[in-house]
Design a protein around this motif. Structure first.
Motif, mmCIF file in Angstrom:
data_model
loop_
_atom_site.group_PDB
_atom_site.id
_atom_site.type_symbol
_atom_site.label_atom_id
_atom_site.label_comp_id
_atom_site.label_asym_id
_atom_site.label_seq_id
_atom_site.Cartn_x
_atom_site.Cartn_y
_atom_site.Cartn_z
ATOM 1 N N ILE A 180 12.761 83.391 -2.512
ATOM 2 C CA ILE A 180 11.987 82.509 -1.637
ATOM 3 C C ILE A 180 10.562 82.289 -2.136
ATOM 4 N N GLY A 181 10.239 82.897 -3.286
ATOM 5 C CA GLY A 181 8.916 82.697 -3.853
ATOM 6 C C GLY A 181 8.798 83.360 -5.201
ATOM 7 N N GLU A 182 7.938 82.824 -6.043
ATOM 8 C CA GLU A 182 7.695 83.402 -7.366
ATOM 9 C C GLU A 182 6.303 83.003 -7.819
ATOM 10 N N MET A 207 28.219 89.890 4.455
ATOM 11 C CA MET A 207 27.222 90.532 3.607
ATOM 12 C C MET A 207 25.826 90.013 3.978
ATOM 13 N N ASP A 208 24.892 90.947 4.194
ATOM 14 C CA ASP A 208 23.521 90.551 4.517
ATOM 15 C C ASP A 208 22.872 89.855 3.335
ATOM 16 N N ARG A 209 22.140 88.798 3.611
ATOM 17 C CA ARG A 209 21.406 88.119 2.561
ATOM 18 C C ARG A 209 20.055 88.783 2.393
ATOM 19 N N ILE A 210 19.576 88.823 1.175
ATOM 20 C CA ILE A 210 18.320 89.500 0.846
ATOM 21 C C ILE A 210 17.334 88.464 0.337
ATOM 22 N N SER A 211 16.210 88.336 1.002
ATOM 23 C CA SER A 211 15.172 87.410 0.547
ATOM 24 C C SER A 211 14.210 88.164 -0.370
ATOM 25 N N VAL A 212 13.913 87.569 -1.510
ATOM 26 C CA VAL A 212 13.128 88.245 -2.551
ATOM 27 C C VAL A 212 12.016 87.342 -3.058
ATOM 28 N N ILE A 213 10.860 87.949 -3.309
ATOM 29 C CA ILE A 213 9.770 87.281 -4.012
ATOM 30 C C ILE A 213 9.541 88.025 -5.322
ATOM 31 N N VAL A 214 9.380 87.287 -6.406
ATOM 32 C CA VAL A 214 9.144 87.873 -7.725
ATOM 33 C C VAL A 214 7.719 87.559 -8.159
ATOM 34 N N PHE A 231 2.628 84.264 -10.623
ATOM 35 C CA PHE A 231 1.893 85.228 -11.420
ATOM 36 C C PHE A 231 0.978 86.046 -10.518
ATOM 37 N N LEU A 232 0.563 87.196 -10.997
ATOM 38 C CA LEU A 232 -0.306 88.070 -10.212
ATOM 39 C C LEU A 232 -1.584 87.357 -9.790
ATOM 40 N N ALA A 233 -2.145 86.574 -10.703
ATOM 41 C CA ALA A 233 -3.411 85.900 -10.422
ATOM 42 C C ALA A 233 -3.285 84.850 -9.334
ATOM 43 N N THR A 234 -2.065 84.364 -9.102
ATOM 44 C CA THR A 234 -1.867 83.306 -8.107
ATOM 45 C C THR A 234 -0.985 83.762 -6.955
ATOM 46 N N VAL A 235 -0.865 85.072 -6.779
ATOM 47 C CA VAL A 235 0.061 85.600 -5.773
ATOM 48 C C VAL A 235 -0.274 85.098 -4.376
ATOM 49 N N ARG A 236 -1.549 84.905 -4.082
ATOM 50 C CA ARG A 236 -1.931 84.474 -2.737
ATOM 51 C C ARG A 236 -1.527 83.032 -2.446
ATOM 52 N N PRO A 247 5.470 85.579 -18.377
ATOM 53 C CA PRO A 247 6.277 84.386 -18.103
ATOM 54 C C PRO A 247 7.767 84.560 -18.386
ATOM 55 N N LEU A 248 8.105 85.239 -19.484
ATOM 56 C CA LEU A 248 9.511 85.415 -19.823
ATOM 57 C C LEU A 248 10.220 86.309 -18.812
ATOM 58 N N PHE A 249 9.556 87.406 -18.417
ATOM 59 C CA PHE A 249 10.138 88.284 -17.407
ATOM 60 C C PHE A 249 10.271 87.553 -16.080
ATOM 61 N N LEU A 250 9.277 86.762 -15.730
ATOM 62 C CA LEU A 250 9.300 86.044 -14.462
ATOM 63 C C LEU A 250 10.461 85.062 -14.419
ATOM 64 N N ARG A 251 10.560 84.222 -15.438
ATOM 65 C CA ARG A 251 11.628 83.213 -15.459
ATOM 66 C C ARG A 251 12.996 83.861 -15.560
ATOM 67 N N GLY A 252 13.108 84.901 -16.403
ATOM 68 C CA GLY A 252 14.393 85.572 -16.578
ATOM 69 C C GLY A 252 14.849 86.266 -15.313
ATOM 70 N N THR A 253 13.938 86.947 -14.644
ATOM 71 C CA THR A 253 14.285 87.667 -13.419
ATOM 72 C C THR A 253 14.703 86.702 -12.320
ATOM 73 N N VAL A 254 13.959 85.639 -12.150
ATOM 74 C CA VAL A 254 14.289 84.639 -11.127
ATOM 75 C C VAL A 254 15.672 84.048 -11.393
#
Length: 210
Positions: free
Chosen positions: A32-34, A1-8, A36-41, A13-20
């Motif tokens: 491989i990364g998570e 099965m191929d592995r899928i790398s994902v950034i959230v 907030f929008l303001a700190t995406v860079r 905060p609740l959606f971010l932590r829950g999704t991860v």
């Protein structure tokens, strides 16, 4: 099965932590990364995700996608938004988005979409999502595209206290309600005001004459 790398990337905060947490439990998905929008860079362009899951309110979505595609132009992007209609999904697709989901999506459907998008499919809504069932007898929804839902009397009271920075527990004490009940009202307020966090919701008070 191929592995899928994902950034959230999500400003709620609740959606971010829950999704991860959900994604990390999958044997074929690597988060491989998570952030907030303001700190995406700060996540950095050195990462090469297969899929990026972006959660944003309508007012922040355009800037969020600009940043994401600027850093990871070849990644497949799925957008989670409270206003994911068929029309909006078509506009997002033109910008390069290949998947669009409601913030009410279940765990199984989220995982299925990530795997489908990774395999090359485009996952956009085929029809308008159903309206949320009203929880309060005095809550009414506005009609028409882009309309802001009317808050119930109780939700208006909670929002008025939110603007003063009170916690759910403190609001519950003021209104003689349980913390769990206040949490429910706050969730409803976030949905109706298309806000991704309490601060953004508090800034919307002028829309409701509070």
């Amino acid at each position: 099965m191929d592995r899928i790398s994902v950034i959230v990337v999500d400003d709620h905060p609740l959606f971010l932590r829950g999704t991860v947490s959900i994604l990390q439990a999958q044997s074929d998905i690597d988060v491989i990364g998570e952030g907030f929008l303001a700190t995406v860079r700060t996540i950095g362009g050195h990462a090469h995700p297969d899929v990026i899951l972006v959660g944003a309110t309508h007012c922040l979505l355009s800037d969020a996608l600009h940043s994401v595609f600027g850093i990871w132009p070849t990644s497949k992007v799925i957008v989670r938004t409270s206003t994911s209609s068929k029309g909006q999904a078509r506009l997002l697709h033109r910008k390069g988005v290949v998947g669009c989901i409601s913030e009410f999506v279940g765990e199984a459907e989220l995982i299925r979409m990530i795997r489908s998008v990774h395999s090359g499919e485009v996952q956009l809504p085929a029809e308008e999502p159903p309206r949320q069932t009203r929880q309060d007898g005095d809550a009414q929804h506005s009609n028409g595209p882009g309309a802001t839902a009317t808050l119930s009397n109780r939700e208006t009271e909670v929002l008025a206290l939110l603007r003063h920075g009170l916690s759910n527990k403190e609001i519950g004490r003021r209104l003689s309600l349980s913390e769990k009940t206040i949490k429910h009202y706050v969730t409803q307020i976030l949905v109706k005001t298309h806000s991704c966090n309490r601060v953004e919701a508090a800034l919307s008070v002028r829309l409701f004459g509070i």
